[in-house]
Scaffold this motif. Structure first.
Motif, PDB file in Angstrom:
ATOM      1  N   TYR A  42       1.017   9.021  -6.084  1.00 56.50           N
ATOM      2  CA  TYR A  42       0.887  10.400  -5.618  1.00 56.50           C
ATOM      3  C   TYR A  42       2.193  11.148  -5.371  1.00 56.50           C
ATOM      4  CZ  TYR A  42      -3.751   8.488  -4.689  1.00 56.50           C
ATOM      5  OH  TYR A  42      -4.957   7.870  -4.803  1.00 56.50           O
ATOM      6  N   SER A  58       0.827  -1.210   0.000  1.00 55.04           N
ATOM      7  CA  SER A  58       0.000   0.000   0.000  1.00 55.04           C
ATOM      8  C   SER A  58       0.859   1.258   0.000  1.00 55.04           C
ATOM      9  CB  SER A  58      -0.931   0.011   1.221  1.00 55.04           C
ATOM     10  OG  SER A  58      -1.851  -1.060   1.166  1.00 55.04           O
ATOM     11  N   SER A 104       0.960   4.040  -2.965  1.00 55.13           N
ATOM     12  CA  SER A 104       0.748   5.463  -2.696  1.00 55.13           C
ATOM     13  C   SER A 104       1.903   6.287  -3.247  1.00 55.13           C
ATOM     14  CB  SER A 104       0.598   5.692  -1.193  1.00 55.13           C
ATOM     15  OG  SER A 104       0.443   7.061  -0.900  1.00 55.13           O
TER      16      SER A 104
END
Length: 395
Positions: free
Chosen positions: A194, A186, A190
Motif C-alpha cells: 500500500y 505484517s 503493508s
C-alpha cells in the motif's frame, strides 16, 4: 689487589668498553627510519576505527617485529622496560618487537596499546604521528541504512551494506522473519502492498555515518558494541538519517524554556480523536535529543487519526495535534531556535501536508545538545500539555 685480580678487572673493563663501542656502532648503523603513514599502510592499521582503553591498534594481529640488526635501539627499549619476553624473542629469533613510541603520540603506548583514553576513541593521524584521540565532549552521527529492502516488480530484494543478499517473491513477504519493536512481517507486507512504489526502500537495520569527529562509519552490529544498546533503541524510533547523540562527556542538565497549554474543545472535529492525536504528538516528540547545530524530526512509526474537515486538502486532517505543537513551537523559539519546518505562527500550528511527527523539523543552534521533554496531565478537553527544553551544558 693481586696482579691476577688486577688483570681480570682490566680485562672486564676492556670487554665492557668494547661491547659499548660495538653497541654504539650498531645503534649508529641502525639507520632505518619509520613513519606513521608507512607503518599504517604496510600493516593495514584501521585508521578511523573506534577504539577503547587497553585495546591494541593491531586488533587481533600478531605483534609487529623487525630485524634486530637494523633496529638495535628497539632492544634498548625492551631492556629499559624490563620486557623479558621481548628480550628472549630478540635473542632467539633476531627479530625485535616494534617500538610504537617512535611513530605515535597521545593515546598509544610503545606496544601499540590504547592508553589514557576515556570512552570510545578512534585511531587517526596527528601531524606525522599515529594517535588514538579521545572522543570530543559530544560525539554524534547520523543513522544510515545497513540492511534494507528494495521493492521490485516481483517482490523485494534484501540488501546488506550495498549488496543484494537475496530476493524474496511477493507471496513470501508475509513470511519474512525481520522484526523489532516497531515493525514485523505484517508491517513490511503493508508497506509493500500500500505505501511504496518500485525501488522504494524499507530500512531493517541501521548503522551510523557522518560522525562529528570524523571517525569511520560503523555497521549495525558494531553500534551496540561501541556506543551501547540505548543508542540502537533510540535510533530505531527515529527516521533513517536522523542525527543521533552517541556520546557525552561531563555535562550538566540545565532547565531551558518551558510552556504549557490545554487541549480545549472543538466538538466539530471530535474531541475524542483530538485527544488521541494530541497524545500521539506528545509521544512522538518526548525524549527527542538534538545534537549541537543539528536538525531532527520527531519519532517514526507514530500514527494519527483523521477527522473530517472540509477546509483541509483531501477533506480530513489530524486535528488535535495543534495544541501540543503550539507548546513545542513556543519552547523552541523562546530557546532561540527558528520556527520549526512544517509549522506556522497561526493557532493551527501544523501546516497541512506535514506529518506531525516525522514531517516537522526542529534545528538546535546551540553548541551543545538539547532534549525535548513533553508530557500531559489529566484527560479530556481539560488535558494539560507541557513542553520543556533541557540543555546538556558542558562542565
Amino acid at each position: 689487589m693481586s696482579k691476577s685480580w688486577r688483570k681480570i678487572s682490566l680485562t672486564i673493563i676492556l670487554a665492557l668498553a668494547i661491547l659499548s663501542i660495538v653497541f654504539a656502532a650498531l645503534v649508529a648503523a641502525s639507520n632505518v627510519s619509520y613513519n606513521a603513514h608507512g607503518i599504517a599502510e604496510e600493516y593495514k592499521l584501521p585508521i578511523g576505527q573506534s577504539m577503547f582503553e587497553n585495546q591494541s591498534i593491531l586488533g587481533q594481529r600478531e605483534p609487529i617485529t623487525v630485524p634486530f640488526i637494523s633496529n638495535v635501539g628497539f632492544l634498548a627499549h625492551q631492556i629499559q622496560a624490563l620486557d623479558i619476553q621481548g628480550i628472549i624473542l630478540t635473542l632467539n629469533t633476531g627479530m625485535v618487537p616494534f617500538d610504537f613510541s617512535t611513530i605515535s603520540g597521545e593515546g598509544i603506548d610503545s606496544y601499540g596499546n590504547v592508553v589514557n583514553v576515556k570512552g570510545p576513541g578512534f585511531l587517526t593521524y596527528e601531524g606525522d604521528k599515529l594517535v588514538v584521540k579521545s572522543p570530543d565532549h559530544y560525539v554524534w552521527g547520523y543513522s544510515a541504512p545497513y540492511k534494507w529492502l528494495v521493492k521490485t516488480e516481483t517482490g523485494v530484494d534484501v540488501v546488506e551494506n550495498g549488496t543484494v543478499i537475496k530476493s524474496v517473491p511477493a507471496e513470501e513477504i508475509k513470511n519474512l522473519e525481520y522484526k523489532n519493536d516497531y515493525y514485523n512481517a505484517s508491517t513490511i507486507a503493508s508497506w509493500y502492498n500500500y505505501d511504496s512504489a518500485v525501488d522504494a526502500t524499507f530500512t531493517l537495520e541501521k548503522g551510523m555515518s557522518g560522525f562529528s569527529d570524523g571517525r569511520n562509519n560503523i555497521s549495525a552490529s558494531d553500534v551496540p558494541k561501541i556506543f551501547g544498546q540505548d543508542v540502537v533503541d533510540y535510533a530505531s524510533e527515529y527516521p533513517t538519517g536522523s542525527p543521533i547523540l552517541l556520546y557525552s562527556g561531563n555535562y550538566t542538565e540545565e532547565a531551558g524554556e518551558a510552556y504549557s497549554t490545554y487541549l480545549g474543545s472543538h466538538p466539530e472535529y471530535g474531541d475524542g480523536i483530538r485527544e488521541i492525536n494530541a497524545r500521539q504528538f506528545v509521544f512522538a516528540w518526548n525524549g527527542t535529543v538534538i545534537p549541537p547545530n543539528s536538525t531532527s524530526s520527531g519519532k517514526d512509526y507514530v500514527y494519527f487519526e483523521s477527522a473530517s474537515d472540509s477546509n483541509a486538502p483531501g477533506g480530513s486532517a489530524s486535528h488535535g495535534v495543534c495544541p501540543p505543537a503550539r507548546t513545542l513551537r513556543a519552547a523552541v523559539t523562546a530557546e532561540g531556535f527558528d520556527l520549526p519546518v512544517g509549522m506556522c505562527w497561526d493557532e493551527d500550528a501544523v501546516l497541512f501536508g506535514y506529518n506531525p511527527a516525522q514531517g516537522i523539523y526542529v534545528t538546535n543552534n546551540h553548541d551543545y545538545p538539547v532534549k525535548i521533554n513533553m508530557w500531559t496531565e489529566g484527560e479530556g478537553t481539560g488535558m494539560a500539555i507541557y513542553c520543556q527544553i533541557v540543555r546538556y551544558v558542558p562542565t
